[in-house]
Enzyme design. Sequence first.
Site, mmCIF file in Angstrom:
data_model
loop_
_atom_site.group_PDB
_atom_site.id
_atom_site.type_symbol
_atom_site.label_atom_id
_atom_site.label_comp_id
_atom_site.label_asym_id
_atom_site.label_seq_id
_atom_site.Cartn_x
_atom_site.Cartn_y
_atom_site.Cartn_z
ATOM 1 N N THR A 40 0.819 -1.211 0.000
ATOM 2 C CA THR A 40 0.000 0.000 0.000
ATOM 3 C C THR A 40 0.851 1.259 0.000
ATOM 4 O O THR A 40 0.576 2.215 -0.725
ATOM 5 C CB THR A 40 -0.937 0.010 1.225
ATOM 6 O OG1 THR A 40 -1.860 -1.076 1.114
ATOM 7 C CG2 THR A 40 -1.710 1.319 1.304
ATOM 8 N N LYS A 50 1.674 11.713 -1.010
ATOM 9 C CA LYS A 50 2.577 12.825 -0.678
ATOM 10 C C LYS A 50 3.110 13.484 -1.944
ATOM 11 O O LYS A 50 3.404 14.692 -1.952
ATOM 12 C CB LYS A 50 3.731 12.346 0.209
ATOM 13 C CG LYS A 50 3.347 12.227 1.682
ATOM 14 C CD LYS A 50 2.040 11.511 1.889
ATOM 15 C CE LYS A 50 1.565 11.342 3.281
ATOM 16 N NZ LYS A 50 0.286 10.605 3.349
ATOM 17 N N SER A 181 -13.292 11.550 8.321
ATOM 18 C CA SER A 181 -12.357 12.650 8.581
ATOM 19 C C SER A 181 -11.094 12.158 9.279
ATOM 20 O O SER A 181 -10.535 12.851 10.125
ATOM 21 C CB SER A 181 -13.036 13.726 9.442
ATOM 22 O OG SER A 181 -13.314 13.213 10.738
ATOM 23 N N GLY A 182 -10.662 10.949 8.901
ATOM 24 C CA GLY A 182 -9.365 10.485 9.375
ATOM 25 C C GLY A 182 -8.268 11.099 8.530
ATOM 26 O O GLY A 182 -8.482 12.059 7.777
ATOM 27 N N GLU A 187 -6.399 14.687 4.426
ATOM 28 C CA GLU A 187 -5.327 14.974 3.464
ATOM 29 C C GLU A 187 -5.884 15.180 2.061
ATOM 30 O O GLU A 187 -5.535 16.146 1.368
ATOM 31 C CB GLU A 187 -4.288 13.858 3.476
ATOM 32 C CG GLU A 187 -3.431 13.835 4.728
ATOM 33 C CD GLU A 187 -2.371 12.751 4.731
ATOM 34 O OE1 GLU A 187 -1.659 12.624 5.732
ATOM 35 O OE2 GLU A 187 -2.245 12.015 3.716
ATOM 36 N N ASP A 311 -0.161 -3.787 8.983
ATOM 37 C CA ASP A 311 -1.523 -3.388 9.306
ATOM 38 C C ASP A 311 -2.470 -4.548 9.571
ATOM 39 O O ASP A 311 -3.445 -4.394 10.313
ATOM 40 C CB ASP A 311 -2.107 -2.547 8.165
ATOM 41 C CG ASP A 311 -1.355 -1.246 7.950
ATOM 42 O OD1 ASP A 311 -0.435 -0.954 8.744
ATOM 43 O OD2 ASP A 311 -1.681 -0.525 6.997
ATOM 44 N N HIS A 444 19.642 28.873 15.007
ATOM 45 C CA HIS A 444 18.655 29.927 14.725
ATOM 46 C C HIS A 444 18.611 30.188 13.225
ATOM 47 O O HIS A 444 19.661 30.212 12.580
ATOM 48 C CB HIS A 444 19.051 31.204 15.474
ATOM 49 C CG HIS A 444 18.152 32.366 15.207
ATOM 50 N ND1 HIS A 444 16.899 32.484 15.769
ATOM 51 C CD2 HIS A 444 18.320 33.459 14.399
ATOM 52 C CE1 HIS A 444 16.332 33.599 15.345
ATOM 53 N NE2 HIS A 444 17.183 34.208 14.517
#
Length: 460
Positions: A40, A50, A181-182, A187, A311, A444
Site C-alpha cells: 500500500t 505525498k 475525517s481520518g 489529506e 496493518d 537559529h
Amino acid sequence: MRKFDAIVIGSGQGGVPLAKKLAKAGWQTAIVEKRWIGGTCINDGCTPTKSMIACGAAAHVIANSQEWGITVSDFKVDLEKIVQRKNKVVESFRGGATKGMEKTEGLSIIYGEAVFTGEKTLNVILKDGGEEAITAPHIFINTGTLPKIPPVPGLDTIKYLTNTSIMELTKLPSHLVIMGSGYIGLEFGQLFRRLGSQVTIIDRGKQLLKHEDEDVAAAVKKVMETSGVTMHTGANVQKVEQIGDTIRLQFTANGENLTITGSHLLVAIGRTPQSTSLQPEKAGLALDDKGYFKVNDQLETNVSGIYVLGDVKGGPEFTHISYNDYLVLYKRLVNKEDTSIKDRPVPYCMFTDPQLGRIGLTEKAAKEAGYDVKVACLDMTRVARAIETGNTQGFMKAVINANDDKLLGVAILGPEGGEVMSVMQMAMLGGITAKQLREMIFAHPLYSESINNLFMTLEK
C-alpha cells in the site's frame, strides 16, 4: 510441492526487507505478491499521496503569492499532469524495490494470490495462470488492509471513490464529498480544495481525530475550514443515490436532516484487514472480531512459526510500524535477540498543511493513566521561523511528567510538524527533561529552536 525455509505473503514495507534479509542470512525464501511489489505505501498510500500533496502545496503558494509580495495573474491546474508525475514517482519506487528483490540470491518472487491449505502449506493461484503448492516452517503474513466500505443504503449502486481510485482521476471534481475525517479524508480534502474543487467532509464523530486531545482536534478543524473545506461532524449518512451526473447524500447532523449534492464521493471511513481471503481457518489461525490476526508481543500468531507484520495485525497502522515489525522478527529469529513490540514508541504524522506530528501520550491519556502532568503550549504565531515564512497556523504542545520533568507526549501542529516532533521523540528516548530542552542550543532560526520557547511557557 516446493519447500522453502520461509514464506512471506505480501510485499509491503515489512515483507520486502524481511524477505531480503532472510535470504541473505541463508534461508531459502519465497515472497508471494498478488499485485505489485511495495504494498500500500508505495502503490496506494504514502508515496503517491505525498507526491500529489506536494502539487497541492505548490498551487496554494501560487494562489496566495500576494502574501509574499509576488503577483501571479493567472495559473491553471492540470490534474492529468499531476497524476502523471505521481505515477512516475510510484513507478520509480516500485521498480527500485522490485530490482532489489530480483537480484537477491535465495529469494524467489511468486506473483499470485496465496491461500492456506494447511498449517504450514499454501496454494498460490498464479498471476500468469496455473497454481503452485508451497510450504515452509516459517510463514510471515504482510497482506495489509483495504478501504472499509460502510453499509449505507444506495452506496453499492453508485461509482464512489476510494483512496486508490481518487488518485487516478484526470479531471478535477467540481464538488468532492468525503465520508470520513481520518488522515485519508483530511489529506485528500485539503489537497483537492487547493487544486480547485469544492470540498465537503462528513464524519460520524463529534470530534475530528478522536484519538487526539480536544484542543489539537479543534485546531486541525480550524485549519481545514480556513482551507475552505466545509465540515459536518456528528453526522450520520442515511442514504446515497446517483442523480444524473451528481451524487446526493442524505444525512443527519446535530439533530438536523440535511442533503448535499456533489460530483464525486470519496469513501474514507477506515480500513479493513486482508485476512479472510487467505482462508486462515485452514491453518488454524485466530482472528479478532474485526478480522485482524491475533499476535503476541513477538508478532507470533496462535500457530507456532506463523507471524504477522504490518496493518493486518491491527494496532497502529503506519508504514514505519510495519518496518519495525520486520526488525523485531529478524533480530529475534536470526540474531536470537530478545525483541518485542511491547512499549515501543509510535510516532506518526498527518500530512495536512500544516502537518500534525505526534508521539507519546495525549494530555487526556496521561491524566487517565494517573500521571501528574504539566502542559506546555506555544502558538505558531509566536514561532520566529513560522512568522518569517508566513506559515503561522497551529500550535505546539508538550505533556510533561511533573514528577521527573520528562516528556510523556508531544503534538506539533505546524509547518514541518513531523520533523519537529522527531526532535522531541529523540529527547523522549534519551530521557531529556523539559528544563534541558528549554536551555538547549538550537540553530537559529529553525522551527526546532521554538522548542526553547515552548518550555519557557512553564515558567509562568
